[in-house]
Design a protein around this motif. Structure first.
Motif, PDB file in Angstrom:
ATOM      1  N   LYS A   2       0.831  -1.209   0.000  1.00  0.00           N
ATOM      2  CA  LYS A   2       0.000   0.000   0.000  1.00  0.00           C
ATOM      3  C   LYS A   2       0.863   1.255   0.000  1.00  0.00           C
ATOM      4  N   VAL A   3       1.957   1.228   0.768  1.00  0.00           N
ATOM      5  CA  VAL A   3       2.864   2.381   0.766  1.00  0.00           C
ATOM      6  C   VAL A   3       3.394   2.601  -0.638  1.00  0.00           C
ATOM      7  N   PHE A   4       3.690   1.499  -1.318  1.00  0.00           N
ATOM      8  CA  PHE A   4       4.205   1.622  -2.672  1.00  0.00           C
ATOM      9  C   PHE A   4       3.169   2.244  -3.612  1.00  0.00           C
ATOM     10  N   LEU A   5       1.894   1.854  -3.412  1.00  0.00           N
ATOM     11  CA  LEU A   5       0.815   2.449  -4.217  1.00  0.00           C
ATOM     12  C   LEU A   5       0.744   3.958  -4.004  1.00  0.00           C
ATOM     13  N   ILE A   6       0.905   4.355  -2.741  1.00  0.00           N
ATOM     14  CA  ILE A   6       0.844   5.789  -2.433  1.00  0.00           C
ATOM     15  C   ILE A   6       2.027   6.516  -3.060  1.00  0.00           C
ATOM     16  N   ILE A   7       3.220   5.901  -2.918  1.00  0.00           N
ATOM     17  CA  ILE A   7       4.414   6.503  -3.526  1.00  0.00           C
ATOM     18  C   ILE A   7       4.182   6.677  -5.031  1.00  0.00           C
ATOM     19  N   GLU A   8       3.663   5.624  -5.648  1.00  0.00           N
ATOM     20  CA  GLU A   8       3.436   5.643  -7.093  1.00  0.00           C
ATOM     21  C   GLU A   8       2.507   6.792  -7.495  1.00  0.00           C
ATOM     22  N   ARG A   9       1.420   6.948  -6.727  1.00  0.00           N
ATOM     23  CA  ARG A   9       0.466   8.001  -7.077  1.00  0.00           C
ATOM     24  C   ARG A   9       1.093   9.380  -6.906  1.00  0.00           C
ATOM     25  N   GLU A  10       1.758   9.571  -5.760  1.00  0.00           N
ATOM     26  CA  GLU A  10       2.370  10.871  -5.486  1.00  0.00           C
ATOM     27  C   GLU A  10       3.409  11.201  -6.554  1.00  0.00           C
ATOM     28  N   TYR A  11       4.158  10.170  -6.942  1.00  0.00           N
ATOM     29  CA  TYR A  11       5.236  10.382  -7.899  1.00  0.00           C
ATOM     30  C   TYR A  11       4.682  10.695  -9.291  1.00  0.00           C
ATOM     31  N   LEU A  12       3.809   9.801  -9.763  1.00  0.00           N
ATOM     32  CA  LEU A  12       3.316   9.960 -11.136  1.00  0.00           C
ATOM     33  C   LEU A  12       2.491  11.231 -11.297  1.00  0.00           C
ATOM     34  N   SER A  13       1.670  11.543 -10.284  1.00  0.00           N
ATOM     35  CA  SER A  13       0.810  12.722 -10.440  1.00  0.00           C
ATOM     36  C   SER A  13       1.644  13.991 -10.561  1.00  0.00           C
ATOM     37  N   ARG A  14       2.863  13.969 -10.010  1.00  0.00           N
ATOM     38  CA  ARG A  14       3.707  15.161 -10.119  1.00  0.00           C
ATOM     39  C   ARG A  14       4.589  15.153 -11.362  1.00  0.00           C
ATOM     40  N   VAL A  15       5.140  13.975 -11.655  1.00  0.00           N
ATOM     41  CA  VAL A  15       6.053  13.902 -12.802  1.00  0.00           C
ATOM     42  C   VAL A  15       5.305  14.134 -14.112  1.00  0.00           C
ATOM     43  N   LYS A  16       4.018  13.770 -14.113  1.00  0.00           N
ATOM     44  CA  LYS A  16       3.242  13.947 -15.341  1.00  0.00           C
ATOM     45  C   LYS A  16       2.862  15.399 -15.589  1.00  0.00           C
ATOM     46  N   LYS A  17       3.018  16.225 -14.546  1.00  0.00           N
ATOM     47  CA  LYS A  17       2.613  17.627 -14.699  1.00  0.00           C
ATOM     48  C   LYS A  17       3.531  18.353 -15.670  1.00  0.00           C
ATOM     49  N   LYS A  18       2.955  19.336 -16.339  1.00  0.00           N
ATOM     50  CA  LYS A  18       3.749  20.122 -17.290  1.00  0.00           C
ATOM     51  C   LYS A  18       4.844  20.885 -16.580  1.00  0.00           C
ATOM     52  N   SER A  19       4.528  21.411 -15.392  1.00  0.00           N
ATOM     53  CA  SER A  19       5.499  22.250 -14.698  1.00  0.00           C
ATOM     54  C   SER A  19       6.774  21.469 -14.387  1.00  0.00           C
ATOM     55  N   PHE A  20       6.631  20.164 -14.152  1.00  0.00           N
ATOM     56  CA  PHE A  20       7.813  19.356 -13.877  1.00  0.00           C
ATOM     57  C   PHE A  20       8.721  19.298 -15.103  1.00  0.00           C
ATOM     58  N   LEU A  21       8.110  19.047 -16.240  1.00  0.00           N
ATOM     59  CA  LEU A  21       8.876  18.966 -17.482  1.00  0.00           C
ATOM     60  C   LEU A  21       9.567  20.283 -17.775  1.00  0.00           C
ATOM     61  N   ILE A  22       8.803  21.363 -17.594  1.00  0.00           N
ATOM     62  CA  ILE A  22       9.355  22.680 -17.893  1.00  0.00           C
ATOM     63  C   ILE A  22      10.576  22.946 -17.027  1.00  0.00           C
TER      64      ILE A  22
END
Lengths: 300, 438
Positions: free
Chosen positions: B3-23
């Motif tokens: 479950k911790v891994f699921l949370i890490i995954e969500r927190e990580y992907l939801s941020r890395v997918k953001k445009k601001s991260f890429l920019i």
């Protein structure tokens, strides 16, 4: 299904639950009733293992409550919400997996529920793009997605418009028919009165009443009847009953009477029939709300 | 754990997918390129073309006083202002220096050119003129300039670091820059990623989704998942920066090197012909100097310690930020709790930039690099200067102990805080939460 034994929970300044015990049978709809701040949410949080009791025990299917039970419970909190910027489908997938479903199972279950609730087109939508009613539907689906054995709904109908409330109510009844145990927790007692098989009243951290609706109502009926009639009745000349209230309703005389001990309704009718035209007779059964008020005033 | 891994995954992907991260990920290395390019072009444009000055001196004071250098020569012009002006028109490397008679009072000295002159060129001319006037005034006052020249001494300290491999040229400037940049990056990223954790916690609390989540996972798991997920975002960003930047600098290095060589030989040629400079002393341009100095720095060691101190510092501060986020209902309420958290960061950074960087082995530097709340910044300033192994190990152990301890405290506040609404929280309240039983 769920045995709650002598639960005590204390916060810094007050005791939220004081020696509360409950027995919830499998496959029943259980109403946990009481005013705001009575301790209902504290109890629910203990069942959900969000907090632990200071003393007392909870048994789930005969086993002492442990983390394995978390996946068998579905919980719709009073304060509900979702991630606003996350896609609905993804969000459901996340919540279902947190409840222990595998990804493949979760997708299957989500598809089933989306179809059932006519939400198929919502998968890619974000919560912020949905109306309040739609959000509530999503939230309900999130609660039942993992096919829990026990569903706990805290103030289930607040925030629902009447149409959606009806849809949700039907879904809950259907789940119950399939064997799911349901706990309703609410301060709006009238809203769940007809749905529940069994209720418990919580007041100021204590359980003050507990039993099946039938039993409780039987215990609280007190030979009071409402009679509507045409004609003139001299209310002082009778021996079988005592008039509690009299009024005129729809051009009919209406009296509420309390029978004297040992007297049956037929005795009263035999007395009245020669004098007036009887239009309507009905036993006055107190609502749960009235029983609650009675009980509380009696305690004070 | 799943479950911790699921949370890490969500927190990580939801941020890395953001445009601001890429920019942000691509913006920083682009700035790096821009900086490189700027250094390169400034150097190139000044090194390449020789400038010639036409000096129109109406005051007569500067006649034959200007000294030619490798890149600038001076010629003294006759005629009037207008005719000279027309001479330099359309001439790329010809400039007109006009000194009017009453230059001292009117301050009307002009440099005219078809192309905007570079800053160092102007600086050079100004310095020369100042020197000339100063000398004339000294002579007028009866002081011999030859005596004066002899009394001037130039000192150049060659800092050499004694290491196991023998003496090594240590460039204080480069060490200083590396210490500054790495500690500044830590300081900044602790704020940025710590605040992200805090905002995430507040978001979950105000969205009211937190109660749904904690009916599936323990509050501690949720907090841990969030911290690790966002930390992974930070690490990803750093790694991408390191990879992109080093690729760029290697590419830029290849591109720069042959060019530099041609320029240097050109310089030697001019020196040979003028013969007034020491032929053994090749003058290095600042860009080459910096690149050479940068090469003496042990980058894998610096980057390794940077990543460790970033992770350690991040874990400590993000746990505290998470506790603050859990205690409030919205971001404006965070002020009162933010102050004591940001204080050690700001304090260390200021002290670091003023004291530690000048005295990296002093007692203040030592203690600040041991205390877990301050060591990520303080140690990163010291590391480029060299830190004894035992100090480094002690600091690392203390940092690990520090974050275990702070995470424990923070999680006790967090588990109560996330379910508390509509209450103005005081420090006393936080202390009470800490002592609550499960």
């Amino acid at each position: 299904m769920l045995s709650i034994k002598n639960i005590v929970k204390e916060y810094a300044k007050h005791r939220a639950l004081d020696d509360v015990s409950l027995e919830i049978e499998k496959g029943k709809i259980f109403g946990l009733l009481g005013p705001n701040g009575a301790g209902k949410t504290s109890l629910i949080r203990i069942i959900n293992q969000i907090t632990a009791p200071d003393s007392g025990e909870v048994y789930f299917n005969g086993e002492k409550l442990n983390p394995e039970h978390i996946n068998k419970i579905g919980y719709l909190p009073e304060e509900r919400g979702l991630y606003k910027k996350m896609e609905i489908g993804e969000q459901m997938l996340y919540l279902a997996q947190l409840k222990g479903l595998s990804k493949a199972d979760a997708i299957k279950r989500i598809k089933y529920w989306f179809e059932k609730m006519e939400m198929q087109t919502w998968w890619k939508k974000k919560v912020e793009d949905l109306s309040k009613g739609m959000q509530q539907k999503v939230q309900f689906v999130a609660t039942v997605l993992h096919d829990p054995e026990l569903i706990i709904l805290d103030e289930p109908f607040s925030g629902f418009d009447p149409v959606n409330a009806e849809i949700i109510k039907d879904e809950i009844l259907e789940l119950n028919k399939k064997g799911t145990t349901i706990i309703f927790s609410t301060h709006r007692m009238e809203s769940v009165e007809q749905l529940c098989h069994h209720i418990a009243l919580i007041h100021k951290s204590h359980k003050i009443l507990d039993g099946s609706i039938k039993e409780i109502k039987n215990a609280y009926r007190n030979e009071t009847y409402k009679i509507q009639y045409e004609g003139i009745l001299n209310l002082s000349q009778h021996s079988n009953f005592e008039v509690v209230e009299e009024s005129v309703k729809d051009e009919l005389q209406e009296i509420t009477i309390k029978l004297h001990e040992g007297i049956k309704t037929n005795d009263v009718l035999l007395e009245l029939i020669p004098k007036v035209q009887i239009k309507h007779v009905e036993e006055v059964i107190p609502s749960i709300n009235e029983i609650f008020i009675q009980k509380v005033t009696a305690l004070n | 754990m799943k479950k911790v891994f699921l949370i890490i995954e969500r927190e990580y992907l939801s941020r890395v997918k953001k445009k601001s991260f890429l920019i942000l990920t691509f913006l920083v290395p682009s700035l790096f390129i821009a900086m490189y390019a700027a250094v390169f072009f400034i150097y190139k444009s000044e090194g390449e073309s020789k400038k010639e000055f036409l000096v129109l001196d109406e005051s007569g004071l500067f006649k034959n006083e200007f000294k030619n250098s490798e890149t600038t020569t001076f010629k003294y012009a006759d005629g009037d202002y207008a005719s000279n002006k027309s001479k330099i028109k359309n001439e790329k490397d010809l400039l007109l220096l006009y000194i009017p008679k009453d230059y001292a009072s009117s301050n009307d000295i002009e440099i005219l050119s078809a192309k905007k002159p570079g800053f160092s060129l102007l600086n050079d001319v100004e310095k020369q003129m100042e020197n000339i006037i100063e000398n004339k005034k000294l002579i007028a006052a009866g002081i011999d300039t030859a005596v004066l020249k002899n009394s001037k001494t130039q000192i150049n300290i060659n800092a050499k670091q004694l290491t196991d491999e023998g003496e090594k040229d240590s460039n204080i400037g480069a060490t200083y820059v590396v210490g500054f940049i790495s500690s500044f990056l830590i300081y900044l990223s602790l704020f940025i990623y710590g605040a992200q954790v805090m905002r995430g916690v507040i978001e979950e609390k105000t969205n009211r989704i937190v109660e749904v989540i904690v009916s599936s996972v323990k509050p501690f798991q949720l907090m841990l998942g969030k911290i690790l997920g966002i930390g992974a975002v930070g690490l990803t960003q750093f790694l991408l920066w390191i990879i992109l930047s080093s690729t760029i600098s290697i590419a830029a290095g290849k591109f720069l090197t042959p060019d530099q060589q041609t320029v240097t030989t050109e310089k030697v040629d001019t020196k040979a012909s003028t013969t007034n400079t020491n032929p053994n002393k090749t003058q290095e341009s600042p860009a080459i100097k910096f690149i050479n100095a940068a090469n003496t720095i042990n980058f894998p060691y610096i980057i390794g310690s940077f990543l460790f101190y970033f992770i350690g510092g991040y874990l400590i501060y993000s746990a505290l930020f998470a506790a603050v986020g859990s205690a409030v209902d919205n971001e404006t309420e965070t002020q009162q709790f933010m102050f004591p958290i940001t204080l050690p960061l700001i304090f260390t950074f200021i002290v670091g930039m003023n004291v530690i960087i000048n005295n990296p082995d002093g007692p203040l530097a030592f203690w600040l690099s041991m205390i877990p709340l301050t060591s990520p910044i303080a140690m990163m300033i010291r590391i480029p200067f060299g830190v004894p192994a035992w100090e480094l190990i002690l600091s690392i152990v203390l940092l690990i102990a520090g974050f275990v301890f702070t995470t424990w405290i923070a999680s006790r506040i967090y588990r109560v805080g996330i379910l508390m609404y509509g209450k103005k929280v005081t420090y006393k309240e936080l202390a009470k939460w800490f002592f609550y039983k499960e």
